[in-house]
Scaffold this active site. Structure first.
Site, PDB file in Angstrom:
ATOM      1  N   ASP A 114      -1.934  -9.615   8.223  1.00 11.12           N
ATOM      2  CA  ASP A 114      -1.666  -8.942   6.954  1.00 11.12           C
ATOM      3  C   ASP A 114      -0.667  -7.837   7.294  1.00 11.12           C
ATOM      4  O   ASP A 114      -0.979  -6.654   7.260  1.00 11.12           O
ATOM      5  CB  ASP A 114      -2.954  -8.368   6.342  1.00 11.12           C
ATOM      6  CG  ASP A 114      -2.778  -7.938   4.893  1.00 11.12           C
ATOM      7  OD1 ASP A 114      -1.644  -8.082   4.372  1.00 11.12           O
ATOM      8  OD2 ASP A 114      -3.741  -7.447   4.287  1.00 11.12           O
TER       9      ASP A 114
ATOM     10  N   ARG B 187       0.804  -1.223   0.000  1.00 11.17           N
ATOM     11  CA  ARG B 187       0.000   0.000   0.000  1.00 11.17           C
ATOM     12  C   ARG B 187       0.835   1.269   0.000  1.00 11.17           C
ATOM     13  O   ARG B 187       1.911   1.321   0.607  1.00 11.17           O
ATOM     14  CB  ARG B 187      -0.931  -0.005   1.224  1.00 11.17           C
ATOM     15  CG  ARG B 187      -1.994  -1.080   1.143  1.00 11.17           C
ATOM     16  CD  ARG B 187      -2.683  -1.323   2.467  1.00 11.17           C
ATOM     17  NE  ARG B 187      -3.749  -2.305   2.307  1.00 11.17           N
ATOM     18  CZ  ARG B 187      -3.547  -3.635   2.323  1.00 11.17           C
ATOM     19  NH1 ARG B 187      -2.334  -4.108   2.510  1.00 11.17           N
ATOM     20  NH2 ARG B 187      -4.563  -4.451   2.162  1.00 11.17           N
TER      21      ARG B 187
ATOM     22  N   HIS C  87       2.619 -12.924  -5.451  1.00 11.65           N
ATOM     23  CA  HIS C  87       1.513 -13.009  -4.496  1.00 11.65           C
ATOM     24  C   HIS C  87       0.909 -14.417  -4.445  1.00 11.65           C
ATOM     25  O   HIS C  87      -0.310 -14.565  -4.347  1.00 11.65           O
ATOM     26  CB  HIS C  87       0.444 -11.982  -4.849  1.00 11.65           C
ATOM     27  CG  HIS C  87      -0.382 -11.521  -3.693  1.00 11.65           C
ATOM     28  ND1 HIS C  87      -1.250 -12.348  -3.018  1.00 11.65           N
ATOM     29  CD2 HIS C  87      -0.464 -10.313  -3.079  1.00 11.65           C
ATOM     30  CE1 HIS C  87      -1.859 -11.673  -2.057  1.00 11.65           C
ATOM     31  NE2 HIS C  87      -1.397 -10.427  -2.066  1.00 11.65           N
TER      32      HIS C  87
ATOM     33  N   HIS D 205      -0.972  -2.534  -4.562  1.00 12.56           N
ATOM     34  CA  HIS D 205      -0.409  -3.436  -5.576  1.00 12.56           C
ATOM     35  C   HIS D 205      -0.394  -2.845  -6.984  1.00 12.56           C
ATOM     36  O   HIS D 205      -0.641  -3.535  -7.976  1.00 12.56           O
ATOM     37  CB  HIS D 205      -1.161  -4.759  -5.579  1.00 12.56           C
ATOM     38  CG  HIS D 205      -0.951  -5.590  -4.349  1.00 12.56           C
ATOM     39  ND1 HIS D 205       0.200  -5.543  -3.604  1.00 12.56           N
ATOM     40  CD2 HIS D 205      -1.773  -6.488  -3.721  1.00 12.56           C
ATOM     41  CE1 HIS D 205       0.099  -6.387  -2.581  1.00 12.56           C
ATOM     42  NE2 HIS D 205      -1.085  -6.964  -2.616  1.00 12.56           N
TER      43      HIS D 205
ATOM     44  N   GLU E 218       5.018 -12.589   1.006  1.00 10.53           N
ATOM     45  CA  GLU E 218       5.376 -11.659  -0.061  1.00 10.53           C
ATOM     46  C   GLU E 218       6.665 -10.913   0.300  1.00 10.53           C
ATOM     47  O   GLU E 218       6.650 -10.004   1.122  1.00 10.53           O
ATOM     48  CB  GLU E 218       4.251 -10.664  -0.288  1.00 10.53           C
ATOM     49  CG  GLU E 218       2.895 -11.300  -0.559  1.00 10.53           C
ATOM     50  CD  GLU E 218       1.762 -10.330  -0.276  1.00 10.53           C
ATOM     51  OE1 GLU E 218       1.754  -9.236  -0.888  1.00 10.53           O
ATOM     52  OE2 GLU E 218       0.902 -10.642   0.574  1.00 10.53           O
TER      53      GLU E 218
END
Length: 324
Positions: free
Chosen positions: A230, A78, A173, A103, A288
């Protein structure tokens, strides 16, 4: 080896490349640089696909949000308020993850068809992102190479050059489920990260990296993942010229292991509670490798700036194995 995988509505063909070596079979799509599958054996020699994906192109077109297996960019993760300053100019991006950019925007690298050419034990994908694409400055020429080494490990090597100052942060991803199906929360995970970046409700870093000690972000000793992640973990090794192993994922039921080595300074741990469609929340875990979220707005973070005359380089290696 390549084959026709499908055709987009405008007639553009999408091809699938199959890489096979040392008991590992990986399939990569020219659409979105997607790792469609990764088939590896368990401790008893039984093979399963350990990456979440779809049998046909329509599955990816109808389920774009989770970025299944995709190559994401220009900026993975982000950027706060969908804007960032660079040399006195503020660049505005589309807030596709309102109020932030995620992304690379609404039509990032994951939704583009790449030129694909065969290389030894792999495939090389290339495309040029024009100046202004999704709001980013500079004409960016990108090449991403997927190869299998003699052990069957998947190497993903990224390169990019620009004709004007810009920011770049690329990653893959893929969602991994080493059991081949079911919930992945019981996998055990180890990550060599003593700090993480605390975030606000919109998942934007709030300040300096914090110590993981005594928190649920401490994976320095392997333990079950659980759910609700996350978050970016700050790797102890920092930015390196060559990949350094920083993580291991393990499924006790099958015995399969996944090691992650990278040149990147961070790794986003995402336990996929938002999966929908044919997959249930928590069916996979994304690891990631990346620079940190919102780095273009955070001069105290490792820089994601790329200038003309310089080459962006990043390498991540996913190694597959088993334990008895």
């Amino acid at each position: 080896m390549s084959e026709l995988f499908g055709t987009l509505s405008d007639g553009t063909e999408v091809h699938r490349w199959t890489l096979e070596r040392a008991g590992t079979r990986v399939r990569v799509l020219s659409y979105g640089g997607i790792v469609q599958s990764a088939e590896v054996p368990d401790r008893d020699g039984r093979t399963a696909d350990v990456v979440l994906g779809f049998a046909g192109l329509d599955g990816y077109l109808e389920n774009p949000g989770p970025y299944f297996g995709a190559l994401v960019g220009r900026y993975a993760n982000r950027i706060a308020h969908a804007r960032f300053p660079l040399d006195g100019v503020t660049y505005s991006l589309e807030p596709n993850n309102a109020p932030n950019s995620l992304h690379g925007g609404a039509r990032g690298f994951d939704k583009r068809v790449w030129e694909a050419t065969a290389v030894e034990h792999g495939v090389r994908l290339t495309r040029v992102s024009p100046h202004g694409e999704e709001g980013f400055p500079g004409r960016l020429a990108v090449a991403v190479t997927y190869t299998l080494d003699e052990s069957g490990a998947l190497h993903i090597s990224y390169e990019a050059v620009t004709d004007a100052p810009t920011v770049v942060n690329l990653t893959n991803h893929s969602y991994f489920n080493l059991a081949g199906s079911g919930h992945a929360g019981g996998h055990e995970l180890r990550i060599a990260a003593s700090r993480y970046t605390p975030v606000d409700a919109d998942l934007i870093p709030t300040g300096e990296p914090a110590d993981v000690s005594g928190t649920r972000f401490d994976f320095r000793t392997a333990r079950k993942i659980g759910s609700g992640y996350d978050h970016n973990l700050v790797l102890d090794k920092g930015v390196t010229e060559t990949p350094v192993e920083i993580a291991e994922l393990y499924d006790p039921a099958s015995g399969r292991t996944l090691t992650v080595a990278t040149t990147e300074p961070g790794i986003q741990l995402y336990t996929a509670e938002h999966l929908t469609g044919p997959f249930a929340p928590g069916d996979g875990v994304a690891l990631e490798t990346q620079h940190f979220p919102d780095s273009p707005n955070r001069p105290d973070f490792p820089s994601t700036r790329l200038d003309p005359g310089r080459t962006y380089r990043s390498v991540t290696v996913y190694g597959f194995g088993v334990r008895d």
